[in-house]
Design a protein around this motif. Structure first.
Motif, PDB file in Angstrom:
ATOM      1  N   TYR A 301       0.857  -1.209  -0.133  1.00 33.63           N
ATOM      2  CA  TYR A 301      -0.036   0.000   0.073  1.00 33.63           C
ATOM      3  C   TYR A 301       0.994   1.346  -0.033  1.00 33.63           C
ATOM      4  O   TYR A 301       0.453   2.099  -0.626  1.00 33.63           O
ATOM      5  CB  TYR A 301      -0.990  -0.060   1.176  1.00 33.63           C
ATOM      6  N   ALA A 305       0.625   4.074  -2.874  1.00 35.42           N
ATOM      7  CA  ALA A 305       0.370   5.411  -2.632  1.00 35.42           C
ATOM      8  C   ALA A 305       1.730   6.405  -3.207  1.00 35.42           C
ATOM      9  O   ALA A 305       1.156   7.502  -3.338  1.00 35.42           O
ATOM     10  CB  ALA A 305       0.458   5.560  -1.148  1.00 35.42           C
ATOM     11  N   THR A 306       2.734   5.812  -3.046  1.00 36.53           N
ATOM     12  CA  THR A 306       3.872   6.479  -3.288  1.00 36.53           C
ATOM     13  C   THR A 306       3.898   6.767  -5.004  1.00 36.53           C
ATOM     14  O   THR A 306       4.154   7.663  -5.728  1.00 36.53           O
ATOM     15  CB  THR A 306       5.380   5.828  -3.044  1.00 36.53           C
ATOM     16  N   ILE A 308       1.285   6.891  -6.874  1.00 41.68           N
ATOM     17  CA  ILE A 308       0.313   8.020  -7.328  1.00 41.68           C
ATOM     18  C   ILE A 308       0.920   9.199  -6.975  1.00 41.68           C
ATOM     19  O   ILE A 308       0.664  10.296  -7.961  1.00 41.68           O
ATOM     20  CB  ILE A 308      -1.061   7.678  -6.655  1.00 41.68           C
ATOM     21  N   LEU A 309       1.477   9.351  -5.740  1.00 42.98           N
ATOM     22  CA  LEU A 309       2.057  10.812  -5.430  1.00 42.98           C
ATOM     23  C   LEU A 309       3.032  11.226  -6.309  1.00 42.98           C
ATOM     24  O   LEU A 309       2.916  12.237  -6.861  1.00 42.98           O
ATOM     25  CB  LEU A 309       2.743  10.648  -3.997  1.00 42.98           C
TER      26      LEU A 309
END
Length: 501
Positions: A301, A305-306, A308-309
């Motif tokens: 996860y 998230a990384t 996407i960021l």
């Protein structure tokens, strides 16, 4: 690198074959002749009278850089040693004979002319663009380690259903998308692994296997154009376009994708229709069963998230003010602090590519900081050259060389020279859209070179499946190469005229 999935053996086999081709004992005599040619040319250029060059105020240091440039060109073209080894040789030769930390009797400034800073030469290995490379590698390693890549492939391929033609389109688009952010070689190996059970379903008398096998290298090669991190030539072009002491265009990640991503999509759809025309399916449906699951843990996860960021920051660099090189360090930092990657994972970074590119940057540094570029501009009437000729000649040379040697090596050789030539031509390049048209055009030409199994690693991997004949690869490679360069050059020409970059 990327030895966490089943396709790694394909990559390893490819590199083993390349190494054996260079260093096999049976090739010793040919290799000796090549070394002799390189030595003779390099030493001749190193020692001949400076006035023979026809360049005004040529210093001894500048003459040595010309000789080192010739050494690099021949070593990369003849492939006597690995490309990265040649780059290390370039940097060491420059340090010993052209810098303020060289061999004392050989670097007396009053005798040899202005010396380079040894710190500047060494710093080419830590150029901001190198950080962009490392960030891309770290993202890819994290995706492979957590199984995110396989999970994404399954999810993205599912909407294409079971109809053979649509499965082919799915593999083209997904491979193209992956190769924008992951190494083309790793992408090709992974996708060919997913195709292995599909090949067994198709009848041997049909051409569907050829279409699917060829879709992977075509999509991987073309997809690399889509982002600055997609392939090394893009990174190299971006360096010279954004160099604060050069063009200083401030071309961002988002800007690059804005015009190159649509081009890639169009090319992938064109290649789909051509593949179906050349290699039609006899079986109308295919059942896809892709192995591999994403790990359901905290690290996975964090990686999602990384990812996407990082992509959001890359696409919005104009608004955030954080350039692509800095953004590339964010996932590295997050993965290191959270334990997603460890010291053993760092060993999987493709350091050979980084050394390869650093050697090219060192050549560019030497050309500019020694004053050689300035002298050449004053001595050679670049302003009288035809802008269209420069564009076509640069693209043609890059395309031809990239079919036989590393496209990274080709770009590393041509980009600094073309940046100098274009800078000298000034406003004369306005009719074709300026310097960006030429440099981005060369990057497009590098990705368009896919005629032979040795042209790119994805080509070699597809050829190794046994389903692809060299004549088929050459025919499709020429067709797609010409279409890619015509559309690509036309696009950057229009963008330049519209002053978008």
């Amino acid at each position: 690198m990327f030895n966490n999935y089943k396709g790694f053996h394909l990559v390893q086999s490819y590199h083993d074959l390349r190494h054996m081709r260079k260093y096999h004992p049976s090739n010793a005599f040919v290799r000796f002749i090549k070394i002799l040619i390189v030595a003779m040319v390099t030493l001749t250029l190193w020692n001949m009278p400076t006035e023979w060059y026809g360049i005004q105020n040529l210093t001894v240091v500048q003459q040595r850089i010309i000789a080192i440039f010739a050494f690099a060109t021949l070593m990369w073209i003849l492939e006597i040693v690995s490309s990265w080894a040649t780059s290390v040789g370039i940097i060491v030769l420059m340090l010993l004979f052209c810098t303020d930390s060289g061999i004392a009797p050989m670097v007396k400034e009053e005798e040899v002319g202005q010396l380079l800073s040894y710190k500047g030469v060494m710093a080419t290995f830590a150029d901001p663009v190198i950080m962009l490379f490392i960030g891309g590698f770290v993202l890819a390693i994290a995706a492979t380690k957590t199984g995110l890549d396989a999970q994404l492939a399954k999810v993205l391929l599912r909407p294409f259903g079971t109809k053979s033609e649509m499965v082919l389109l799915g593999f083209l688009l997904v491979t193209g998308l992956f190769s924008m952010f992951v190494s083309n070689t790793a992408t090709a190996a992974m996708m060919l692994t997913f195709l292995t059970p599909v090949f067994r379903q198709l009848p041997p008398e049909g051409k569907g296997r050829v279409a699917l096998a060829m879709s992977i290298p075509v999509a991987a090669n073309l997809g690399g154009m889509g982002t600055p991190i997609g392939t090394p030539p893009n990174n190299i072009a971006l360096k010279y376009l954004n160099d604060p002491e050069g063009l200083n265009l401030g071309l961002g990640f988002g800007q690059w994708m804005m015009f190159m991503f649509p081009l890639v999509v169009v090319l992938l759809f064109i290649s789909w229709r051509i593949l179906l025309k050349m290699f039609p399916f006899t079986q109308k449906t295919i059942e896809l069963n892709i192995d591999g699951e994403m790990k359901r843990d905290a690290h996975s996860y964090i990686v999602i998230a990384t990812f996407i960021l990082t992509i959001v920051l890359w696409l919005t660099d104009r608004f955030t003010g954080i350039n692509a090189n800095t953004v590339a360090m964010i996932p590295f930092c997050i993965f290191a602090l959270t334990g997603v990657i460890n010291k053993r994972d760092l060993e999987q970074i493709n350091w050979s590519v980084i050394w390869m590119v650093a050697g090219g940057f060192a050549l560019g540094f030497g050309l500019n900081k020694s004053g050689l570029a300035e002298n050449a501009i004053e001595s050679i009437p670049f302003g009288e050259f035809s802008p269209v000729l420069i564009l076509l000649l640069g693209g043609a040379i890059c395309y031809l060389l990239s079919n036989f040697i590393s496209n990274s090596a080709t770009a590393a050789l041509l980009m600094p020279i073309l940046a100098i030539v274009c800078g000298a031509m000034g406003d004369k390049l306005a009719p074709i859209g300026g310097t960006p048209t030429v440099l981005i055009g060369v990057a497009i030409a590098a990705s368009s070179a896919m005629i032979l199994p040795i042209s790119t690693p994805p080509n070699a991997l597809a050829y190794a499946t046994g389903y692809v004949q060299q004549k088929d690869m050459s025919k499709l490679g020429i067709i797609m190469g010409v279409i890619s360069m015509v559309l690509g050059f036309g696009l950057v020409y229009m963008i330049g005229l519209m002053k978008i970059i």
